[in-house]
Design an enzyme around this catalytic site. Structure first.
Site, PDB file in Angstrom:
ATOM      1  N   HIS A 120       0.855  -1.186   0.000  1.00 14.25           N
ATOM      2  CA  HIS A 120       0.000   0.000   0.000  1.00 14.25           C
ATOM      3  C   HIS A 120       0.894   1.239   0.000  1.00 14.25           C
ATOM      4  CE1 HIS A 120      -3.767   2.237   0.790  1.00 14.25           C
ATOM      5  NE2 HIS A 120      -2.949   3.083   1.381  1.00 14.25           N
ATOM      6  N   CYS A 121       0.709   2.094  -1.005  1.00 17.58           N
ATOM      7  CA  CYS A 121       1.502   3.322  -1.112  1.00 17.58           C
ATOM      8  C   CYS A 121       0.709   4.466  -0.487  1.00 17.58           C
ATOM      9  CB  CYS A 121       1.814   3.623  -2.573  1.00 17.58           C
ATOM     10  SG  CYS A 121       2.725   5.164  -2.818  1.00 17.58           S
ATOM     11  N   PHE A 122       1.272   5.090   0.536  1.00 17.34           N
ATOM     12  CA  PHE A 122       0.572   6.170   1.219  1.00 17.34           C
ATOM     13  C   PHE A 122       0.601   7.461   0.406  1.00 17.34           C
ATOM     14  CE2 PHE A 122       1.643   3.242   4.653  1.00 17.34           C
ATOM     15  CZ  PHE A 122       0.426   3.151   5.293  1.00 17.34           C
TER      16      PHE A 122
END
Length: 277
Positions: A120-122
């Site tokens: 998951h890329c913030f």
């Protein structure tokens, strides 16, 4: 667990805002300070250099933002599963996602089932998987290039405008603490301190994006995802590394290097699910 999930959701909202703030500041500094100061009143001999610097920066920024948008436009969610699964008591991943069968994850931040989830890329606020891996890698490459290019022009601006010499390698290491102290003493203006802070921001983001890029390219070449590597799982992938890279970057990979366009067809979840556990 509730406190940690709250922190992750807050980070998921703050990180994109931080990215756009840094991008806006970089754009303004380039065209309002760096280029006018480094190339003041350009004559005929300097116009080409000014145009070249502006073109290079716009090209890098266009590709960084374009691939950023494409990463969000093509989310990695599964088209075949829309029901929210219930986490089993034996689930090992209970923080931001938990593992399902056939290479699918349910991300509690995205609240969607992710096919071939990597992480998951913030900064983009969504998961990276089979559909947007290529755009994420190119986003990291061009963001790193923008930051390093801005770092070089920032150093040149400080040298021209404030007569700061960077010949000594220790100058960069001591620049931030000394500039902070001089600012509170009233010796230097706030603009100079802000530029020094931006140098460290560009350096940090540039190195992080370069590291992410190298890691993701290595994982793609091995036919593995970050989730699998975290669990210590070995992938029984008999495809050569060239075929694995082609699956992500497509046959028109050269076009994808210079333009944020779609160069590969969308994966078939039924066939690609065989590559996962």
């Amino acid at each position: 667990m509730f406190t940690r999930m709250l922190k992750l959701r807050l980070l998921n909202a703050v990180a994109p805002a931080y990215f756009f703030a840094a991008t806006t500041a970089t754009f303004i500094l380039h065209f309002c300070l760096f280029i006018p100061t480094i190339f003041p009143n350009p004559d005929t001999s300097l116009r080409s250099s000014t145009a070249l610097h502006a073109t290079v920066f716009l090209f890098l920024m266009f590709n960084a933002l374009g691939n950023y948008i494409m990463t969000i436009k093509y989310p990695a969610e599964s088209d075949n599963e829309i029901a929210i699964p219930v986490c089993s008591p034996s689930c090992s991943d209970k923080v931001d996602s938990h593992y399902l069968l056939n290479g699918r994850h349910f991300c509690k931040l995205c609240r969607k089932v992710i096919f071939r989830r990597d992480h998951h890329c913030f900064f983009t606020g969504n998961c990276i998987g089979n559909k947007n891996m290529r755009y994420f890698i190119m986003f990291c490459i061009y963001t790193s290039c923008v930051c390093m290019y801005s770092l070089v022009l920032g150093v040149a601006f400080l040298t021209v405008e404030y007569s700061i010499s960077f010949e000594n390698p220790l100058t960069f290491l001591t620049l931030l603490p000394l500039s902070t102290a001089y600012f509170f003493m009233g010796t230097i203006p706030g603009l100079q301190l802000f530029l020094v802070l931006m140098l460290y921001v560009w350096l940090g983001i540039g190195l992080v994006c370069a590291g992410f890029c190298c890691q993701q390219v290595l994982l793609v070449a091995r036919g593995q995802t970050w989730c699998q590597m975290q669990r210590g799982e070995l992938v029984d992938n008999r495809s050569p590394w060239r075929a694995n890279l082609k699956d992500v970057f497509g046959a028109r990979w050269i076009l994808g290097l210079i333009l944020p366009v779609q160069t590969v067809e969308m994966y078939s979840e039924d066939t690609d699910g065989l590559k996962q556990d």
